[in-house]
Write a protein that holds these residues in place. Structure first.
Motif, PDB file in Angstrom:
ATOM      1  N   SER A 283       0.853  -1.174   0.000  1.00 50.95           N
ATOM      2  CA  SER A 283       0.000   0.000   0.000  1.00 50.95           C
ATOM      3  C   SER A 283       0.894   1.230   0.000  1.00 50.95           C
ATOM      4  CB  SER A 283      -0.942  -0.015   1.217  1.00 50.95           C
ATOM      5  OG  SER A 283      -0.244  -0.378   2.389  1.00 50.95           O
ATOM      6  N   CYS A 284       0.291   2.403  -0.094  1.00 54.54           N
ATOM      7  CA  CYS A 284       1.081   3.609  -0.325  1.00 54.54           C
ATOM      8  C   CYS A 284       1.566   4.233   0.980  1.00 54.54           C
ATOM      9  CB  CYS A 284       0.272   4.612  -1.134  1.00 54.54           C
ATOM     10  SG  CYS A 284      -0.149   3.977  -2.771  1.00 54.54           S
ATOM     11  N   HIS A 285       2.211   3.425   1.793  1.00 55.54           N
ATOM     12  CA  HIS A 285       2.845   3.846   3.039  1.00 55.54           C
ATOM     13  C   HIS A 285       3.543   2.636   3.647  1.00 55.54           C
ATOM     14  CE1 HIS A 285      -0.416   1.645   4.746  1.00 55.54           C
ATOM     15  NE2 HIS A 285      -1.212   2.624   5.088  1.00 55.54           N
ATOM     16  N   LEU A 286       4.206   2.851   4.766  1.00 53.94           N
ATOM     17  CA  LEU A 286       4.724   1.757   5.581  1.00 53.94           C
ATOM     18  C   LEU A 286       3.568   1.173   6.365  1.00 53.94           C
ATOM     19  CD1 LEU A 286       6.867   0.044   7.056  1.00 53.94           C
ATOM     20  CD2 LEU A 286       7.273   2.014   8.550  1.00 53.94           C
ATOM     21  N   HIS A 287       3.351  -0.125   6.214  1.00 52.71           N
ATOM     22  CA  HIS A 287       2.247  -0.789   6.903  1.00 52.71           C
ATOM     23  C   HIS A 287       2.684  -1.229   8.302  1.00 52.71           C
ATOM     24  CE1 HIS A 287      -1.580  -2.775   7.228  1.00 52.71           C
ATOM     25  NE2 HIS A 287      -1.858  -2.548   5.953  1.00 52.71           N
ATOM     26  N   ASN A 288       1.757  -1.854   9.007  1.00 51.68           N
ATOM     27  CA  ASN A 288       2.034  -2.358  10.352  1.00 51.68           C
ATOM     28  C   ASN A 288       2.616  -3.761  10.315  1.00 51.68           C
ATOM     29  OD1 ASN A 288       1.051  -0.286  12.164  1.00 51.68           O
ATOM     30  ND2 ASN A 288      -1.006  -0.771  11.424  1.00 51.68           N
ATOM     31  N   ILE A 289       3.758  -3.955  10.954  1.00 54.93           N
ATOM     32  CA  ILE A 289       4.208  -5.313  11.270  1.00 54.93           C
ATOM     33  C   ILE A 289       3.518  -5.771  12.558  1.00 54.93           C
ATOM     34  CG2 ILE A 289       6.234  -6.736  11.811  1.00 54.93           C
ATOM     35  CD1 ILE A 289       7.880  -4.813  10.079  1.00 54.93           C
ATOM     36  N   TYR A 290       3.246  -4.810  13.412  1.00 59.92           N
ATOM     37  CA  TYR A 290       2.342  -5.017  14.541  1.00 59.92           C
ATOM     38  C   TYR A 290       1.334  -3.876  14.514  1.00 59.92           C
ATOM     39  CZ  TYR A 290       0.432  -4.494  19.206  1.00 59.92           C
ATOM     40  OH  TYR A 290      -0.422  -4.344  20.256  1.00 59.92           O
ATOM     41  N   THR A 291       0.051  -4.194  14.637  1.00 61.96           N
ATOM     42  CA  THR A 291      -0.952  -3.146  14.613  1.00 61.96           C
ATOM     43  C   THR A 291      -1.332  -2.747  16.031  1.00 61.96           C
ATOM     44  OG1 THR A 291      -3.209  -2.591  13.952  1.00 61.96           O
ATOM     45  CG2 THR A 291      -2.738  -4.904  14.296  1.00 61.96           C
ATOM     46  N   PRO A 292      -1.349  -1.444  16.347  1.00 62.84           N
ATOM     47  CA  PRO A 292      -1.632  -1.016  17.719  1.00 62.84           C
ATOM     48  C   PRO A 292      -3.003  -1.425  18.251  1.00 62.84           C
ATOM     49  CG  PRO A 292      -0.587   0.763  16.491  1.00 62.84           C
ATOM     50  CD  PRO A 292      -0.917  -0.313  15.499  1.00 62.84           C
ATOM     51  N   ARG A 293      -3.936  -1.761  17.384  1.00 66.21           N
ATOM     52  CA  ARG A 293      -5.219  -2.245  17.900  1.00 66.21           C
ATOM     53  C   ARG A 293      -5.070  -3.636  18.506  1.00 66.21           C
ATOM     54  NH1 ARG A 293      -7.037  -5.967  13.991  1.00 66.21           N
ATOM     55  NH2 ARG A 293      -6.052  -5.611  11.976  1.00 66.21           N
ATOM     56  N   GLY A 294      -3.966  -4.316  18.172  1.00 71.07           N
ATOM     57  CA  GLY A 294      -3.714  -5.658  18.674  1.00 71.07           C
ATOM     58  C   GLY A 294      -3.972  -6.709  17.617  1.00 71.07           C
ATOM     59  N   ALA A 295      -3.025  -7.557  17.386  1.00 72.30           N
ATOM     60  CA  ALA A 295      -3.134  -8.688  16.457  1.00 72.30           C
ATOM     61  C   ALA A 295      -1.834  -9.462  16.547  1.00 72.30           C
ATOM     62  CB  ALA A 295      -3.374  -8.230  15.013  1.00 72.30           C
ATOM     63  N   GLN A 296      -1.801 -10.603  15.887  1.00 68.68           N
ATOM     64  CA  GLN A 296      -0.547 -11.346  15.836  1.00 68.68           C
ATOM     65  C   GLN A 296       0.524 -10.511  15.128  1.00 68.68           C
ATOM     66  OE1 GLN A 296      -0.899 -15.396  14.299  1.00 68.68           O
ATOM     67  NE2 GLN A 296      -3.082 -15.383  14.771  1.00 68.68           N
TER      68      GLN A 296
END
Length: 631
Positions: A283-296
Motif C-alpha cells: 500500500s502507499c505507506h509503511l504498513h504495520n508489522i504489529y498493529t496497535p489495535r492488537g493482532a498477531q
C-alpha cells in the motif's frame, strides 16, 4: 465537554523540522489518485435503514482545496489525508473498477461475462451496497457472480451482505478466500474481538470530532464505516500458489501469501487484463508489522519474500498494479519499482532490528535508533502513515525474542496501579510529581510528561490535575504524529482523560453480528474464552448440543474450568439442548433470556435444564467500553 487545545510552540517547531526532511512534493500522486474517475455520490454520504449516516465524507471538507495544513496536524499526514479525500468510482483498466473512500478499504469489481466479481466488500453492508449501486449506474445492472476475500481482516469481508442476498448465499454463490481465512477472521474479530474492537476506537479515531484538532485520517484510508458488519464463510479456499480458477469467464491466478499483512492472505493476477492485485501486502505507506489495535505480529521476512515472489511471477507481464487500499500504479516498470521498494522496506526493518538485537540492544533502544536508508526514505509511499519504524522494530523483536528484553528488572514488574503508587511516593507525592511534569511540559518534553504523569493517573484517577496534564501532553504528541493510528491513540486518550465515561451497571457489549454467523464449531470454540474460570471452579457439566439450523451434533463438556466440544458425539446421560446458532449467540450475549427461549420454543431441552443454565451463567459478557488510559 472539555475541548482540545492549540498547538504549542514546541509542536510548531517539530512540524517545521519535519517539513524540511520530507521528499519533494509533486502532483504525481494526485494524478494517480484521480486517474480513471467516473463519478461519485454527493459527499459519499451513506445512510443506514434508520436514516443515520454510516459514512460521510462531508465531515472532512475542512481538508479541501485551498486549505493549508493547520498547526495541529503533522504536515506529512495532512498530505496523505488530502490524497485520501478523493472518493468515487474509478476505472483501473477497462473491465476493472474500484470504489475508493466509501470506507477504510477499497472495493474492486471485475466485469465477467454475465456480471461482477467483487473483491473485498468493505467493512459494512451499507457502503458496499452503495458502491455496487454506483458501479451499476455507470456499467449496467448486472448480478454479482462471485466474491473474493483477499485476507482475514474485517475491512475486507464485513460488508459482504451489501453485495449478496440471502438467496445468493443459500444457492452457494462462490466466495473465494485464502486457506485459513475463517479461522483467522474468528481469531481476531471474535476470540479477541472485544479488546481489539475497543482499541480500534482509539486507532481509527472513531470517537474524535472531524476537525483540525481531531480525526484527520487513518493513513490507510479516511476512517472506518459504522454500518452492519457480517461474515459469510467462503465456499472455496486457495491453498497453493499457481492455482487457477475461472470465475464468470475471467481467469485468475493466485499467489498464497501466509503470514504477511495477515495470517491468511493472497495476491492474484488477471491475465486478460494484465492486472495484478496485491491485496494489502503493498500500500502507499509503511504498513504495520504489529498493529496497535492488537493482532498477531506479522512476519516481515515472509512479507518481503512474497512481494519478491510476486515480482518474479507477475512483474514482467503486469501493466497495472492495484490493491485493497489507496491507488493503483500503471506501467510495468513503475509497478515493479514500487514493489521492489516495498519489498526492501519490510526486509530492511527485519534485518536491521535483528542486527541490533544481536548486539544486545533492547526493543526501546532499537526503535529509537532505526532509520531508513536514503533510497527508501526518499519515497512518500514508504512513510509511516499507518505503521511506524518505531513500533515495527519492536514487533520484529517481539516475534523473535518475545516481550522480555532480558533485563530481570523487567521480568516481574508491578502492574500499573501498584507501580503508580510507588512512583508517586518516590517523587515526593502527587504535587511534587506534577510540578516536575509541568516543567517538562514547558520544555516540550511531552513523551516524558506522558510517562511520568501516567503513574499518578493510575495511582489516583480522581486527580483531575493529573488527568488534564496527561491529556495536554498526549494531545501535543497526537498533533505531532505522522501516523494516523498514533494520532488517533493520543487524541482519543486525551479526550477520555478530560471527559471520563461514567461507569455502567451492566456490560456495554459490542455488536455480535459476526458471532451469529459463525460455523457451529467455531461458535462453540468462542465460548471457551468467555468461561470465567473462577466461577467454573471444580464444576463438571456435560451437554449434548444440537444445532437445528445446520443439523450438527456436539458434546460439550466442562471440567478443570475448561470447555471442550466434540463433533458427532453424544453422552446418553447428559441433557440434550436443541437450538440454532443464532439463538445460542443471543443467549450468550444476553439478547435473549433463558426462560423466554424455552417459552417461545426457540430452544428445547430434554432432561435437566439447570446444567445449561449454569453454564450460561459462567460465561462473561464483555464490556466494550473498558478503560484504557485509566485503571
Amino acid at each position: 465537554m472539555e475541548q482540545p487545545k492549540d498547538a504549542t510552540e514546541a509542536t510548531r517547531r517539530a512540524h517545521a523540522a519535519l517539513a524540511r526532511q520530507l521528499p519533494p512534493d509533486t502532483d504525481e500522486d494526485m494524478g494517480l489518485v484521480t486517474r480513471g474517475f467516473m463519478g461519485t455520490i454527493p459527499d459519499a454520504k451513506i445512510l443506514n435503514e434508520a436514516g443515520h449516516a454510516v459514512w460521510d465524507m462531508s465531515a472532512f471538507a475542512f481538508q479541501g482545496d485551498g486549505c493549508g495544513c493547520p498547526d495541529t496536524v503533522n504536515p506529512s499526514l495532512w498530505r496523505q489525508a488530502k490524497l485520501n479525500l478523493v472518493h468515487g468510482l474509478f476505472e483501473v483498466v477497462p473491465g476493472i473498477y474500484q470504489v475508493r473512500n466509501f470506507d477504510l478499504s477499497n472495493i474492486t469489481f471485475i466485469e465477467g461475462e454475465t456480471g461482477y466479481i467483487v473483491i473485498d466488500p468493505l467493512i459494512s453492508a451499507e457502503p458496499a451496497a452503495a458502491a455496487l449501486a454506483l458501479l451499476r449506474e455507470h456499467r449496467g445492472d448486472k448480478p454479482v457472480t462471485g466474491v473474493i476475500y483477499t485476507h482475514s481482516h474485517v475491512d475486507h469481508y464485513g460488508g459482504v451482505r451489501g453485495v449478496l442476498s440471502d438467496e445468493d448465499i443459500k444457492n452457494g454463490l462462490r466466495i473465494i478466500a485464502p486457506e485459513g481465512f475463517l479461522e483467522e477472521a474468528v481469531s481476531e474479530n471474535v476470540l479477541a474481538g472485544n479488546a481489539m474492537g475497543r482499541r480500534a476506537t482509539y486507532m481509527y479515531g472513531a470517537l474524535l470530532p472531524r476537525n483540525a484538532k481531531g480525526h484527520i485520517d487513518a493513513g490507510l484510508g479516511k476512517t472506518v464505516s459504522m454500518g452492519q458488519v457480517s461474515l459469510v464463510p467462503p465456499t472455496t479456499s486457495i491453498s497453493e500458489t499457481g492455482t487457477k480458477l475461472v470465475v464468470d469467464g475471467v481467469e485468475i491466478i493466485f499467489q498464497v501469501t501466509p503470514d504477511t499483512e495477515a495470517p491468511a492472505e493472497m495476491n492474484f493476477y488477471f491475465p486478460q487484463f494484465k492486472a495484478l492485485c496485491m491485496a494489502e501486502n503493498c500500500s502507499c505507506h509503511l504498513h504495520n508489522i504489529y498493529t496497535p489495535r492488537g493482532a498477531q505480529v506479522r512476519d516481515a521476512k515472509s512479507w518481503s519474500w512474497y512481494i519478491d515472489e510476486a515480482i518474479d511471477l507477475f512483474g514482467k507481464e503486469a501493466d497495472v498494479l492495484f490493491a485493497s487500499h489507496h491507488w493503483p500504479r500503471w506501467g510495468s516498470e513503475k509497478a515493479v519499482a514500487f514493489l521492489k521498494k516495498q519489498r526492501d522496506l519490510y526486509k530492511y526493518i527485519h534485518d536491521q532490528t535483528l542486527r541490533m538485537a544481536n548486539h544486545g540492544a533492547t526493543p526501546l533502544e532499537i526503535a529509537e535508533e532505526l532509520t531508513l536508508p536514503p533510497t527508501l526514505a526518499s519515497e512518500w509511499y514508504t512513510r509511516g502513515y499507518y505503521g511506524t519504524l518505531n513500533h515495527n522494530a519492536k514487533a520484529v523483536y517481539q516475534r523473535y525474542l518475545g516481550w522480555f528484553d532480558g533485563n530481570p528488572a523487567n521480568l516481574h514488574k508491578h502492574p500499573p496501579v501498584e507501580a503508580g503508587k510507588r512512583y508517586v511516593d518516590l517523587a515526593g507525592g502527587a504535587d511534587a510529581l506534577l510540578e516536575k511534569a509541568r516543567a517538562a511540559y514547558e520544555h516540550g518534553d511531552y513523551r516524558w510528561v506522558a510517562e511520568l504523569v501516567n503513574h499518578l493517573v493510575f495511582a489516583d484517577p480522581d486527580n483531575a490535575d493529573a488527568r488534564h496534564l496527561q491529556a495536554d501532553a498526549l494531545e501535543q504528541l497526537g498533533y505531532q504524529a505522522e501516523s494516523g493510528p498514533w494520532r488517533g491513540f493520543y487524541l482519543t486518550a486525551a479526550m477520555e482523560l478530560r471527559n471520563p465515561r461514567p461507569p455502567a451497571a451492566e456490560p456495554r457489549q459490542g455488536a455480535a453480528g459476526q458471532m451469529r454467523a459463525l460455523p457451529a464449531e467455531l461458535l462453540l470454540d468462542s465460548l471457551s474464552v468467555r468461561l470465567n474460570g473462577e466461577k467454573a471452579g471444580a464444576r463438571e457439566i456435560a451437554l449434548n448440543i444440537h444445532f437445528t439450523d445446520t443439523n450438527e451434533q456436539f458434546l460439550v463438556t466442562l471440567e478443570n474450568a475448561v470447555l471442550h466440544h466434540y463433533p458427532e458425539r453424544k453422552d446418553p446421560k447428559a441433557p440434550s439442548v436443541s437450538l440454532t446458532r443464532a439463538v445460542l449467540a443471543e443467549l450468550v450475549i444476553g439478547e435473549r433470556a433463558f426462560a423466554a427461549a424455552l417459552a417461545d420454543k426457540s430452544m428445547t431441552i430434554e432432561g435437566a435444564r439447570e446444567p445449561f443454565a449454569d453454564l450460561l451463567s459462567m460465561l462473561d459478557r464483555f464490556d466494550f467500553w473498558f478503560e484504557i488510559v485509566m485503571p
